[in-house]
Enzyme design. Structure first.
Site, PDB file in Angstrom:
ATOM      1  N   SER A 124       0.656  47.300  29.750  1.00 20.03           N
ATOM      2  CA  SER A 124       1.900  47.791  28.980  1.00 20.03           C
ATOM      3  C   SER A 124       1.746  48.823  28.252  1.00 20.03           C
ATOM      4  CB  SER A 124       2.781  46.653  28.302  1.00 20.03           C
ATOM      5  OG  SER A 124       3.440  47.024  27.418  1.00 20.03           O
ATOM      6  N   GLU A 126       2.918  48.939  25.320  1.00 18.40           N
ATOM      7  CA  GLU A 126       2.846  48.503  24.237  1.00 18.40           C
ATOM      8  C   GLU A 126       1.473  48.253  23.417  1.00 18.40           C
ATOM      9  OE1 GLU A 126       5.304  46.762  21.605  1.00 18.40           O
ATOM     10  OE2 GLU A 126       6.223  48.483  22.720  1.00 18.40           O
ATOM     11  N   TYR A 148       2.369  40.437  21.339  1.00 16.89           N
ATOM     12  CA  TYR A 148       2.702  40.815  22.826  1.00 16.89           C
ATOM     13  C   TYR A 148       1.834  41.840  23.127  1.00 16.89           C
ATOM     14  CZ  TYR A 148       4.408  42.849  27.127  1.00 16.89           C
ATOM     15  OH  TYR A 148       4.485  43.538  28.100  1.00 16.89           O
ATOM     16  N   LYS A 152      -1.465  41.872  25.784  1.00 15.97           N
ATOM     17  CA  LYS A 152      -1.719  42.777  26.867  1.00 15.97           C
ATOM     18  C   LYS A 152      -2.858  43.474  26.659  1.00 15.97           C
ATOM     19  CE  LYS A 152       1.819  42.033  29.456  1.00 15.97           C
ATOM     20  NZ  LYS A 152       1.891  41.615  30.871  1.00 15.97           N
TER      21      LYS A 152
HETATM   22  P1  NAP Z   1      10.495  39.665  32.880  1.00 14.22           P
HETATM   23  O1  NAP Z   1      11.860  40.081  33.571  1.00 14.22           O
HETATM   24  O2  NAP Z   1      10.725  38.972  31.596  1.00 14.22           O
HETATM   25  O3  NAP Z   1       9.708  38.620  33.754  1.00 14.22           O
HETATM   26  C1  NAP Z   1       8.916  37.729  33.466  1.00 14.22           C
HETATM   27  C2  NAP Z   1       8.394  36.789  34.640  1.00 14.22           C
HETATM   28  O4  NAP Z   1       7.382  35.914  34.106  1.00 14.22           O
HETATM   29  C3  NAP Z   1       9.579  35.735  34.994  1.00 14.22           C
HETATM   30  O5  NAP Z   1       9.732  35.750  36.284  1.00 14.22           O
HETATM   31  C4  NAP Z   1       9.164  34.734  34.403  1.00 14.22           C
HETATM   32  O6  NAP Z   1       9.517  33.329  34.673  1.00 14.22           O
HETATM   33  C5  NAP Z   1       7.584  34.440  34.424  1.00 14.22           C
HETATM   34  N1  NAP Z   1       7.061  33.774  33.649  1.00 14.22           N
HETATM   35  C6  NAP Z   1       7.046  33.721  32.120  1.00 14.22           C
HETATM   36  N2  NAP Z   1       6.258  32.790  31.655  1.00 14.22           N
HETATM   37  C7  NAP Z   1       5.608  32.223  32.712  1.00 14.22           C
HETATM   38  C8  NAP Z   1       4.655  31.134  32.938  1.00 14.22           C
HETATM   39  N3  NAP Z   1       4.255  30.334  31.942  1.00 14.22           N
HETATM   40  N4  NAP Z   1       4.285  30.504  34.092  1.00 14.22           N
HETATM   41  C9  NAP Z   1       4.949  31.376  35.306  1.00 14.22           C
HETATM   42  N5  NAP Z   1       5.397  32.407  35.211  1.00 14.22           N
HETATM   43  C10 NAP Z   1       6.016  32.859  33.822  1.00 14.22           C
HETATM   44  O7  NAP Z   1       9.649  40.940  32.780  1.00 14.22           O
HETATM   45  P2  NAP Z   1       9.511  42.306  33.830  1.00 14.22           P
HETATM   46  O8  NAP Z   1      10.337  43.347  32.852  1.00 14.22           O
HETATM   47  O9  NAP Z   1       9.682  41.853  35.093  1.00 14.22           O
HETATM   48  O10 NAP Z   1       7.942  42.519  33.443  1.00 14.22           O
HETATM   49  C11 NAP Z   1       6.833  42.220  34.431  1.00 14.22           C
HETATM   50  C12 NAP Z   1       5.642  42.394  33.985  1.00 14.22           C
HETATM   51  O11 NAP Z   1       5.295  43.659  33.543  1.00 14.22           O
HETATM   52  C13 NAP Z   1       5.474  41.604  32.548  1.00 14.22           C
HETATM   53  O12 NAP Z   1       4.000  41.084  32.525  1.00 14.22           O
HETATM   54  C14 NAP Z   1       5.670  42.437  31.360  1.00 14.22           C
HETATM   55  O13 NAP Z   1       5.031  42.090  30.237  1.00 14.22           O
HETATM   56  C15 NAP Z   1       5.148  43.861  32.292  1.00 14.22           C
HETATM   57  N6  NAP Z   1       5.521  45.076  31.636  1.00 14.22           N
HETATM   58  C16 NAP Z   1       7.121  45.163  31.718  1.00 14.22           C
HETATM   59  C17 NAP Z   1       7.462  46.476  31.225  1.00 14.22           C
HETATM   60  C18 NAP Z   1       8.819  46.821  31.314  1.00 14.22           C
HETATM   61  O14 NAP Z   1       9.437  47.782  30.650  1.00 14.22           O
HETATM   62  N7  NAP Z   1      10.012  45.967  32.180  1.00 14.22           N
HETATM   63  C19 NAP Z   1       6.825  47.405  31.199  1.00 14.22           C
HETATM   64  C20 NAP Z   1       5.264  47.087  31.129  1.00 14.22           C
HETATM   65  C21 NAP Z   1       4.736  45.850  31.338  1.00 14.22           C
HETATM   66  P3  NAP Z   1      11.150  32.774  34.583  1.00 14.22           P
HETATM   67  O15 NAP Z   1      12.086  33.380  35.246  1.00 14.22           O
HETATM   68  O16 NAP Z   1      10.723  31.313  34.716  1.00 14.22           O
HETATM   69  O17 NAP Z   1      11.386  32.999  32.954  1.00 14.22           O
HETATM   70  O1  F7E Z   2      13.016  47.390  22.599  1.00 14.92           O
HETATM   71  C1  F7E Z   2      14.368  48.971  19.424  1.00 14.92           C
HETATM   72  C2  F7E Z   2      13.170  48.057  19.406  1.00 14.92           C
HETATM   73  O2  F7E Z   2      12.995  45.310  23.620  1.00 14.92           O
HETATM   74  C3  F7E Z   2      12.835  48.844  22.845  1.00 14.92           C
HETATM   75  C4  F7E Z   2       9.349  45.039  27.303  1.00 14.92           C
HETATM   76  O3  F7E Z   2       9.559  45.269  28.579  1.00 14.92           O
HETATM   77  O4  F7E Z   2       8.791  47.571  27.038  1.00 14.92           O
HETATM   78  C5  F7E Z   2       9.631  46.460  26.735  1.00 14.92           C
HETATM   79  O5  F7E Z   2       9.263  46.239  25.067  1.00 14.92           O
HETATM   80  C6  F7E Z   2      13.055  49.607  21.388  1.00 14.92           C
HETATM   81  C7  F7E Z   2      12.125  48.755  20.174  1.00 14.92           C
HETATM   82  O6  F7E Z   2      11.567  46.680  24.554  1.00 14.92           O
HETATM   83  C8  F7E Z   2      17.362  46.731  19.305  1.00 14.92           C
HETATM   84  O7  F7E Z   2      12.876  47.834  17.909  1.00 14.92           O
HETATM   85  C9  F7E Z   2      16.581  48.514  18.642  1.00 14.92           C
HETATM   86  O8  F7E Z   2      11.782  49.864  19.325  1.00 14.92           O
HETATM   87  O9  F7E Z   2      14.067  47.153  24.960  1.00 14.92           O
HETATM   88  P1  F7E Z   2      13.085  46.578  23.837  1.00 14.92           P
HETATM   89  P2  F7E Z   2       9.891  47.179  24.018  1.00 14.92           P
HETATM   90  O10 F7E Z   2       9.808  46.337  22.868  1.00 14.92           O
HETATM   91  O11 F7E Z   2       9.868  48.426  23.832  1.00 14.92           O
HETATM   92  C10 F7E Z   2       7.539  47.363  26.950  1.00 14.92           C
HETATM   93  C11 F7E Z   2       6.777  48.479  27.823  1.00 14.92           C
HETATM   94  C12 F7E Z   2       6.892  45.895  27.414  1.00 14.92           C
HETATM   95  O12 F7E Z   2       5.727  45.749  28.087  1.00 14.92           O
HETATM   96  C13 F7E Z   2       7.738  44.764  27.035  1.00 14.92           C
HETATM   97  O13 F7E Z   2       7.617  43.509  27.982  1.00 14.92           O
HETATM   98  O14 F7E Z   2      14.280  49.317  20.827  1.00 14.92           O
HETATM   99  N1  F7E Z   2      15.581  48.155  19.156  1.00 14.92           N
HETATM  100  N2  F7E Z   2      17.870  47.658  18.497  1.00 14.92           N
HETATM  101  C14 F7E Z   2      16.132  47.089  19.993  1.00 14.92           C
HETATM  102  N3  F7E Z   2      15.535  46.251  20.764  1.00 14.92           N
HETATM  103  C15 F7E Z   2      15.929  45.225  21.131  1.00 14.92           C
HETATM  104  N4  F7E Z   2      15.551  44.217  22.304  1.00 14.92           N
HETATM  105  N5  F7E Z   2      17.416  44.780  20.568  1.00 14.92           N
HETATM  106  C16 F7E Z   2      17.823  45.454  19.612  1.00 14.92           C
HETATM  107  O15 F7E Z   2      18.924  45.240  19.235  1.00 14.92           O
END
Ligand code: NAP
Ligand code: F7E
Length: 324
Positions: A124, A126, A148, A152
């Site tokens: 990520s 992050e 988090y 990662k």
């Molecule tokens: P998400 O919607 O939160 O999905 C997370 C998945 O992980 C869900 O299927 C969840 O299952 C499963 N999970 C959580 N804890 C588990 C456990 N103990 N055992 C088995 N499964 C478990 O996340 P996403 O947005 O699809 O992201 C996919 C991956 O990419 C994650 O690793 C995330 O950290 C990473 N990532 C995401 C982003 C982004 O912007 N979306 C960016 C960079 C990296 P449940 O449905 O049962 O909760």
């Molecule tokens: O926040 C600001 C908050 O929770 C984005 C995950 O998929 O991407 C995601 O992480 C920004 C932050 O995503 C609210 O402070 C303001 O600066 O949508 P977010 P994230 O934290 O960037 C990375 C790449 C991952 O890997 C993670 O798994 O938005 N923000 N106001 C807020 N954020 C939330 N959630 N809610 C608010 O009300």
């Protein structure tokens, strides 16, 4: 014979798009699902009869070992994580166990069952946290700003370590934020698009939000899962930044989402301390040129198109749900 892919996190946003993508490529798709008291298959319901779900948990190595032993996949995509940054401060140990140590459990199970399996780790942006370089690329030093992000970084380096120690085909995709109509409601994009749609339909009249100045490089999840697959089709494993190269503030997100439904965000939005973070990641913007050159990957959907797509989808869901 069809290729077999095993996806952890198949019930999540990316898991559902990746499963669709792999099915379209002719794969047999298997997914790890953890036990819950109510079923949470909303994102994969439309493909449930085409995939095989295996019970297990990232906290339970035996279940991973058994799944790999039974499926014998050629490719494993590790998408499972406690992925919400804010929750990682209230559940830091759990986040570390699933998001960091879970990667080692899975890599080591692969090493035992079949070390020729190709492995994708969902790293990520992050990990860049308090950024040391703009834009961020594969060589930018990490400086995570949340439990988090720290987890990662561990997952990323254990993937590199298994690649170097055991010659495994293990790749790490450093993906910047990617969103879709299937994004969880707690993440800021979906929170904003869902509220814009709700306000437009008269179902609520306010949106409580945190830091408006944070800037993110937001892309479309459907574009990003293709990059995951491309990484595992390369002769040699490697690490890749996957991003759009453009960054926008949360305020800009609000402007676009609310203007899609002809509203002014300022009339409905209240800043609320509860959504501020103990340590913020102020600016993320990735340099995806390595993915462009080596994988031939580039994003199709712009930020404006993404936000409009999400608002339209939320309007449709809400109208159907409330019979409007
Ligand atoms: P998400 O919607 O939160 O999905 C997370 C998945 O992980 C869900 O299927 C969840 O299952 C499963 N999970 C959580 N804890 C588990 C456990 N103990 N055992 C088995 N499964 C478990 O996340 P996403 O947005 O699809 O992201 C996919 C991956 O990419 C994650 O690793 C995330 O950290 C990473 N990532 C995401 C982003 C982004 O912007 N979306 C960016 C960079 C990296 P449940 O449905 O049962 O909760
Ligand atoms: O926040 C600001 C908050 O929770 C984005 C995950 O998929 O991407 C995601 O992480 C920004 C932050 O995503 C609210 O402070 C303001 O600066 O949508 P977010 P994230 O934290 O960037 C990375 C790449 C991952 O890997 C993670 O798994 O938005 N923000 N106001 C807020 N954020 C939330 N959630 N809610 C608010 O009300």
């Amino acid at each position: 014979m069809k290729k077999r892919a095993f996806i952890t996190g198949i019930t999540g946003q990316d898991g559902s798009y990746l499963a669709e993508f792999l099915l379209s490529r002719g794969y047999d798709v298997f997914g790890l699902v953890r036990r819950t008291s109510t079923v949470n298959f909303e994102r994969i319901r439309h493909i449930q009869d085409q995939i095989t779900l295996i019970s297990g948990d990232m906290l339970d190595q035996t279940s991973m070992f058994r799944a790999l032993y039974d499926i014998r996949p050629q490719e494993v995509y590790n998408l499972a994580a406690q992925s919400f940054v804010q929750t990682s401060w209230t559940q830091p140990v759990f986040t570390g166990d699933v998001t960091a140590i879970g990667v080692t459990r899975l890599l080591d199970a692969i090493r035992s069952v079949d070390p020729t399996i190709r492995f994708y780790q969902a790293s990520s942006s992050e990990m860049f946290g308090k950024v040391q370089e703009v834009p961020q690329r594969e060589t930018t030093p990490f400086y995570p700003r949340s439990p988090y992000g720290v987890a990662k970084v561990y997952g990323h380096w254990i993937t590199v370590n298994y690649r170097e120690s055991y010659n495994m085909h293990a790749s790490s995709g450093i993906l910047f934020n990617h969103e879709s109509p299937r994004r969880g409601l707690e993440f800021v994009t979906r929170k904003v698009t869902h509220h814009a749609a709700k306000i437009k339909l008269g179902l609520t009249n306010e949106l409580r939000i945190g830091n408006l100045d944070a800037q993110r490089d937001w892309g479309f999840a459907g574009d990003y899962v293709k990059a995951m697959w491309l990484m595992l089709q390369q002769d040699t494993p490697d690490d890749f930044v996957v991003a759009t190269g453009k960054t926008y503030s949360v305020e800009k997100l609000l402007q676009i989402a609310f203007s899609t439904v002809d509203l002014d965000w300022k009339n409905y939005t209240i800043q609320d301390e509860r959504y501020m973070r103990p340590a913020e990641v102020d600016l993320l913007v990735g340099d995806p040129s390595k993915a462009g050159t080596k994988l031939g990957w580039e994003p199709d959907v712009s930020f404006e198109q993404l936000v409009q797509m999400m608002v339209e989808a939320d309007l449709q869901h809400l109208k159907a749900e409330h019979k409007l």
